[in-house]
Design a protein around this motif. Structure first.
Motif, PDB file in Angstrom:
ATOM      1  N   ASP A 293       0.638  -4.254   5.138  1.00 34.87           N
ATOM      2  CA  ASP A 293       1.293  -5.552   4.949  1.00 34.87           C
ATOM      3  C   ASP A 293       1.516  -5.871   3.477  1.00 34.87           C
ATOM      4  O   ASP A 293       2.454  -6.598   3.132  1.00 34.87           O
ATOM      5  CB  ASP A 293       0.448  -6.662   5.582  1.00 34.87           C
ATOM      6  CG  ASP A 293       0.401  -6.577   7.097  1.00 34.87           C
ATOM      7  OD1 ASP A 293       1.261  -5.884   7.680  1.00 34.87           O
ATOM      8  OD2 ASP A 293      -0.509  -7.184   7.691  1.00 34.87           O
ATOM      9  N   HIS A 294       0.652  -5.355   2.605  1.00 35.77           N
ATOM     10  CA  HIS A 294       0.720  -5.689   1.185  1.00 35.77           C
ATOM     11  C   HIS A 294       1.274  -4.547   0.340  1.00 35.77           C
ATOM     12  O   HIS A 294       0.971  -4.436  -0.848  1.00 35.77           O
ATOM     13  CB  HIS A 294      -0.673  -6.084   0.683  1.00 35.77           C
ATOM     14  CG  HIS A 294      -1.185  -7.364   1.272  1.00 35.77           C
ATOM     15  ND1 HIS A 294      -1.728  -7.428   2.542  1.00 35.77           N
ATOM     16  CD2 HIS A 294      -1.229  -8.627   0.777  1.00 35.77           C
ATOM     17  CE1 HIS A 294      -2.085  -8.683   2.799  1.00 35.77           C
ATOM     18  NE2 HIS A 294      -1.792  -9.424   1.755  1.00 35.77           N
ATOM     19  N   THR A 295       2.090  -3.722   0.949  1.00 36.83           N
ATOM     20  CA  THR A 295       2.750  -2.634   0.231  1.00 36.83           C
ATOM     21  C   THR A 295       4.257  -2.825   0.309  1.00 36.83           C
ATOM     22  O   THR A 295       4.825  -2.900   1.402  1.00 36.83           O
ATOM     23  CB  THR A 295       2.345  -1.269   0.816  1.00 36.83           C
ATOM     24  OG1 THR A 295       0.935  -1.087   0.625  1.00 36.83           O
ATOM     25  CG2 THR A 295       3.080  -0.136   0.122  1.00 36.83           C
ATOM     26  N   VAL A 296       4.902  -2.886  -0.829  1.00 34.73           N
ATOM     27  CA  VAL A 296       6.319  -3.243  -0.916  1.00 34.73           C
ATOM     28  C   VAL A 296       7.210  -2.223  -0.224  1.00 34.73           C
ATOM     29  O   VAL A 296       8.198  -2.575   0.422  1.00 34.73           O
ATOM     30  CB  VAL A 296       6.728  -3.375  -2.398  1.00 34.73           C
ATOM     31  CG1 VAL A 296       8.203  -3.713  -2.528  1.00 34.73           C
ATOM     32  CG2 VAL A 296       5.873  -4.425  -3.089  1.00 34.73           C
ATOM     33  N   THR A 297       6.884  -0.957  -0.363  1.00 36.35           N
ATOM     34  CA  THR A 297       7.785   0.090   0.113  1.00 36.35           C
ATOM     35  C   THR A 297       7.711   0.343   1.610  1.00 36.35           C
ATOM     36  O   THR A 297       8.457   1.179   2.126  1.00 36.35           O
ATOM     37  CB  THR A 297       7.476   1.404  -0.623  1.00 36.35           C
ATOM     38  OG1 THR A 297       6.068   1.675  -0.527  1.00 36.35           O
ATOM     39  CG2 THR A 297       7.856   1.312  -2.089  1.00 36.35           C
ATOM     40  N   GLU A 298       6.816  -0.352   2.313  1.00 30.54           N
ATOM     41  CA  GLU A 298       6.659  -0.116   3.753  1.00 30.54           C
ATOM     42  C   GLU A 298       7.782  -0.772   4.553  1.00 30.54           C
ATOM     43  O   GLU A 298       7.579  -1.759   5.268  1.00 30.54           O
ATOM     44  CB  GLU A 298       5.293  -0.617   4.221  1.00 30.54           C
ATOM     45  CG  GLU A 298       4.130   0.235   3.759  1.00 30.54           C
ATOM     46  CD  GLU A 298       4.150   1.625   4.369  1.00 30.54           C
ATOM     47  OE1 GLU A 298       4.232   1.747   5.605  1.00 30.54           O
ATOM     48  OE2 GLU A 298       4.077   2.596   3.604  1.00 30.54           O
ATOM     49  N   GLY A 299       8.996  -0.242   4.399  1.00 27.76           N
ATOM     50  CA  GLY A 299      10.125  -0.679   5.214  1.00 27.76           C
ATOM     51  C   GLY A 299      10.795  -1.957   4.777  1.00 27.76           C
ATOM     52  O   GLY A 299      11.644  -2.491   5.511  1.00 27.76           O
ATOM     53  N   HIS A 300      10.469  -2.486   3.580  1.00 24.50           N
ATOM     54  CA  HIS A 300      11.026  -3.784   3.176  1.00 24.50           C
ATOM     55  C   HIS A 300      12.193  -3.685   2.195  1.00 24.50           C
ATOM     56  O   HIS A 300      12.851  -4.695   1.925  1.00 24.50           O
ATOM     57  CB  HIS A 300       9.928  -4.638   2.538  1.00 24.50           C
ATOM     58  CG  HIS A 300       8.763  -4.917   3.437  1.00 24.50           C
ATOM     59  ND1 HIS A 300       8.923  -5.387   4.718  1.00 24.50           N
ATOM     60  CD2 HIS A 300       7.429  -4.777   3.246  1.00 24.50           C
ATOM     61  CE1 HIS A 300       7.721  -5.539   5.285  1.00 24.50           C
ATOM     62  NE2 HIS A 300       6.804  -5.159   4.409  1.00 24.50           N
ATOM     63  N   LEU A 301      12.456  -2.520   1.652  1.00 28.82           N
ATOM     64  CA  LEU A 301      13.432  -2.429   0.556  1.00 28.82           C
ATOM     65  C   LEU A 301      14.844  -2.144   1.065  1.00 28.82           C
ATOM     66  O   LEU A 301      15.580  -1.337   0.497  1.00 28.82           O
ATOM     67  CB  LEU A 301      12.984  -1.335  -0.425  1.00 28.82           C
ATOM     68  CG  LEU A 301      11.651  -1.605  -1.116  1.00 28.82           C
ATOM     69  CD1 LEU A 301      11.268  -0.442  -2.021  1.00 28.82           C
ATOM     70  CD2 LEU A 301      11.701  -2.893  -1.925  1.00 28.82           C
ATOM     71  N   HIS A 302      15.253  -2.852   2.097  1.00 32.57           N
ATOM     72  CA  HIS A 302      16.583  -2.673   2.670  1.00 32.57           C
ATOM     73  C   HIS A 302      17.482  -3.847   2.301  1.00 32.57           C
ATOM     74  O   HIS A 302      17.017  -4.920   1.892  1.00 32.57           O
ATOM     75  CB  HIS A 302      16.486  -2.530   4.193  1.00 32.57           C
ATOM     76  CG  HIS A 302      15.697  -3.641   4.847  1.00 32.57           C
ATOM     77  ND1 HIS A 302      16.203  -4.905   5.076  1.00 32.57           N
ATOM     78  CD2 HIS A 302      14.413  -3.680   5.302  1.00 32.57           C
ATOM     79  CE1 HIS A 302      15.289  -5.666   5.643  1.00 32.57           C
ATOM     80  NE2 HIS A 302      14.181  -4.943   5.789  1.00 32.57           N
ATOM     81  N   ASP A 303      18.777  -3.653   2.428  1.00 37.94           N
ATOM     82  CA  ASP A 303      19.766  -4.724   2.206  1.00 37.94           C
ATOM     83  C   ASP A 303      19.601  -5.371   0.835  1.00 37.94           C
ATOM     84  O   ASP A 303      19.672  -6.595   0.699  1.00 37.94           O
ATOM     85  CB  ASP A 303      19.665  -5.789   3.305  1.00 37.94           C
ATOM     86  CG  ASP A 303      19.886  -5.207   4.695  1.00 37.94           C
ATOM     87  OD1 ASP A 303      20.748  -4.323   4.822  1.00 37.94           O
ATOM     88  OD2 ASP A 303      19.193  -5.620   5.638  1.00 37.94           O
ATOM     89  N   VAL A 304      19.411  -4.561  -0.183  1.00 37.23           N
ATOM     90  CA  VAL A 304      19.280  -5.079  -1.549  1.00 37.23           C
ATOM     91  C   VAL A 304      20.677  -5.275  -2.118  1.00 37.23           C
ATOM     92  O   VAL A 304      21.406  -4.306  -2.349  1.00 37.23           O
ATOM     93  CB  VAL A 304      18.461  -4.107  -2.419  1.00 37.23           C
ATOM     94  CG1 VAL A 304      18.395  -4.609  -3.856  1.00 37.23           C
ATOM     95  CG2 VAL A 304      17.058  -3.929  -1.845  1.00 37.23           C
ATOM     96  N   LYS A 305      21.050  -6.529  -2.360  1.00 32.91           N
ATOM     97  CA  LYS A 305      22.418  -6.849  -2.773  1.00 32.91           C
ATOM     98  C   LYS A 305      22.648  -6.769  -4.291  1.00 32.91           C
ATOM     99  O   LYS A 305      23.698  -6.296  -4.719  1.00 32.91           O
ATOM    100  CB  LYS A 305      22.793  -8.253  -2.279  1.00 32.91           C
ATOM    101  CG  LYS A 305      22.673  -8.439  -0.777  1.00 32.91           C
ATOM    102  CD  LYS A 305      23.539  -7.457  -0.005  1.00 32.91           C
ATOM    103  CE  LYS A 305      23.444  -7.702   1.497  1.00 32.91           C
ATOM    104  NZ  LYS A 305      24.195  -6.682   2.269  1.00 32.91           N
TER     105      LYS A 305
END
Length: 650
Positions: A293-305
């Motif tokens: 939950d506290h790791t940025v790269t775990e599936g959160h770095l999508h749709d970066v505008k």
């Protein structure tokens, strides 16, 4: 301990902006206080977030109102201040100079729970997937995170400053994490973001752990300041940092002091369990849902505008991992993002402060702070926020720390063309071979004693120094508990560009052990900078014996019990051959003709990394009674080879 806290207060206050200034005084202050106050005004506001929490924000605005200005913002947990009429010293620094000259609106904000902002702080506050953007007319509060806080802040700034509608966000280290969250906020006004050495993954590679091993020296120095001095509740009490009462744990040098502390449990007991993050580390020794939950790269770095320029230092002792991981995460999860990577020969934050020399290591004129600010960082923001200048060259701009030259990788990083993952095999005789040994039985052996660990540096000191990243490793080569392997003198350049992986075949006499592998550039026995730079330059340098210097290029630890799974550790079976494989942060280094490639293997790196008792146990709750020596064999035979795979440029 008060000595350590005071030093940290000075150091970490500098991190209140992503623009650090450590260079010479004449370059430190391009703009005087008088100039700044003549051309800028300062105001402090508490901006309301969608859930009602107010975040303290300091805005420096150009006096010139005849045109609209871009906004450049840093969100920080290290103090956006000072409050009152005094201007932030960072505005006088080299890093801010081009933005002052171009009349940017400069914004600094305390994140929630820190300094003068309301709310409760959470380390690497999780990104909330699926939350809705703030729509005032619908009165939709929704979930909040650092991305939504950024969105709400920018929404207020766009409506309440004389801006041109373009916002940039940057941040170094922990503020680099907040910059990454800004890139995920979805606000259309945010056009460019620069996470610099961003905190990304506190289990696999950043400040807290490396491959599951606790980075003791960094964290015990950092946490007292961060959890006490930066806390908003204590700030409201006008608490003087010098009045804080911490255990008197430090009396001599780090190596001896940490030997006296002995265990993680003793450390927690000394602090009375008052440091929250020590408790979190103890409660989550393995890779679990908390770390996910506290790791940025775990599936959160999508749709970066926005356009993103990730910046990192090849010799960054804190977040070398984070810059590479953030860049690769965005590249994989958001392939449409205009994405750039910059990696130079720098320590943590050194890109805006580097000189041509860093101790004995030659940085070169095209990697100084001045070069970086005016040729790399400012042109990026200028193009996206002002609409001026040329668009940055695509891909990754990487500095070769051996040839001292930049290379532009248009296809991004790591380079897939002309780079071959090449195994370098360790031999029982202390050599390095390009082929597997034909021997049916061959091994190199050392005894690791946790009561006499290998120091990470050869000099006594009060705090973990960034200098260890480029240190001369001759002191380690002389220890019996460090195995040293090296090539013959190179006749051709050996250029590396990419990820390093380790694969060791080991057997040990105990049930656990750490494995530290170091990649080292051995300088020629007759090396002198005079031959390259001339006597006039060398005479101005500190005295270093550069002939035979063993430059640390990359080193990394692997906690042995996590060799198969960070979530499910398991003991070694004494005497049984076992493979230990892991990766290191990327390298970009050329070993020149006349140099040698050296690889060192050891099982302690103290007090940078906490001591492994070498007994399979919970290291965070054990006592010294479980510490034991381990005889460690590194196999080098045909059917059990040990090797390091290097990214060789063909």
């Amino acid at each position: 301990m008060k000595r350590v806290v005071f030093l940290l207060f000075v150091i970490l206050f500098a991190a209140s902006s992503s623009i650090e200034a450590q260079h010479s005084p004449e370059r430190d202050f391009p703009h005087s206080d008088e100039y700044l106050k003549e051309h800028y005004t300062k105001r402090e506001v508490d901006i309301r977030m969608r859930d009602g929490v107010r975040l303290h924000t300091i805005i420096y605005e150009p006096v010139n109102n005849t045109e609209k200005h871009p906004i450049l913002m840093t969100r920080t947990c290290y103090n956006a201040g000072p409050t009152g009429e005094t201007f932030n010293w960072v505005l006088r620094s080299l890093g801010c100079a081009p933005y002052i000259d171009a009349e940017y609106i400069l914004v600094y904000q305390d994140v929630r729970g820190k300094w003068h902002s309301e709310g409760d702080f959470e380390d690497i506050r999780p990104f909330k997937e699926g939350k809705k953007l703030y729509k005032k007319e619908k009165k939709n509060i929704g979930q909040t995170d650092e991305a939504s806080d950024t969105y709400d802040t920018v929404e207020w700034l766009i409506k309440n400053t004389n801006n041109n509608g373009n916002v940039g966000v940057q941040g170094l280290s922990y503020p680099g994490f907040y910059a990454t969250m800004a890139a995920l906020s979805g606000h259309p006004a945010i056009k460019a973001v620069s996470p610099q050495a961003p905190v990304t993954d506190w289990y696999h590679g950043d400040d807290v752990h490396h491959n599951g091993a606790f980075m003791q020296g960094e964290m015990l120095s950092f946490l007292p300041f961060f959890e006490y001095v930066c806390d908003n509740k204590r700030v409201r009490q006008n608490l003087d940092p010098e009045t804080l009462k911490f255990p008197e744990l430090f009396h001599k040098d780090l190596y001896g002091d940490y030997l006296d502390i002995a265990t993680f449990r003793n450390m927690c007991e000394a602090f009375g369990d008052s440091l929250t993050y020590l408790r979190i580390v103890r409660e989550h020794p393995n890779w679990d849902q908390y770390w996910i939950d506290h790791t940025v790269t775990e599936g959160h770095l999508h749709d970066v505008k926005p356009a993103v320029m990730v910046v990192g230092g090849l010799f960054d002792k804190e977040d070398c991992f984070g810059a590479f991981a953030t860049y690769k995460g965005i590249k994989e999860q958001s392939p449409e993002t205009e994405l750039y990577l910059v990696e130079g020969p720098w320590q943590h934050g050194g890109w805006s402060s580097a000189e041509e020399f860093w101790n004995a290591y030659y940085v070169g004129p095209k990697a100084t702070g001045e070069y970086y600010v005016y040729n790399i960082e400012y042109p990026f923001f200028r193009y996206y926020l002002e609409g001026k200048g040329e668009k940055p060259a695509p891909g990754a701009r990487i500095y070769d720390s051996g040839t001292h030259t930049w290379t532009q990788y248009e296809g991004g990083w790591p380079c897939k063309e002309n780079v071959k993952a090449t195994p370098f095999y360790l031999t029982a005789e202390g050599g390095i071979s390009m082929s597997i040994s034909s021997a049916t039985s061959a091994k190199a052996t050392y005894v690791s004693d946790p009561k006499h660990p290998v120091p990470y540096r050869s000099v006594p000191e009060f705090s973990i120094s960034p200098d260890y990243m480029i240190d001369d490793q001759r002191f380690a080569s002389q220890r019996p508990d460090v195995l040293t392997f090296q090539t013959e003198v190179l006749t051709d350049t050996l250029q590396l560009a990419g990820e390093v992986s380790v694969d060791l075949a080991v057997d040990i006499s105990t049930t656990d052990a750490d494995f530290i592998v170091k990649i080292i550039d051995v300088y020629p026995d007759d090396f002198s900078y005079s031959d390259i730079l001339g006597d006039s330059v060398v005479q101005m340098l500190p005295s270093y014996v550069m002939a035979g210097y063993q430059l640390l290029v990359r080193g990394e630890v692997m906690r042995g019990k996590f060799r198969d799974s960070f979530a499910d550790p398991k003991p070694f079976e004494p005497g049984k051959m076992t493979r230990v494989a892991y990766t290191m942060p990327d390298v970009a280094h050329s070993f020149l003709p006349g140099h040698r490639l050296m690889i060192q293997v050891q099982s302690s790196w103290f007090p940078l990394v906490d001591r492994n008792p070498q007994t399979y146990c919970d290291i965070y709750t054990c006592d010294e009674s479980v510490f034991q020596k381990s005889t460690i064999n590194i196999h080098c035979e045909r059917d059990a080879a040990s090797y390091v795979t290097l990214p060789v440029v063909k």
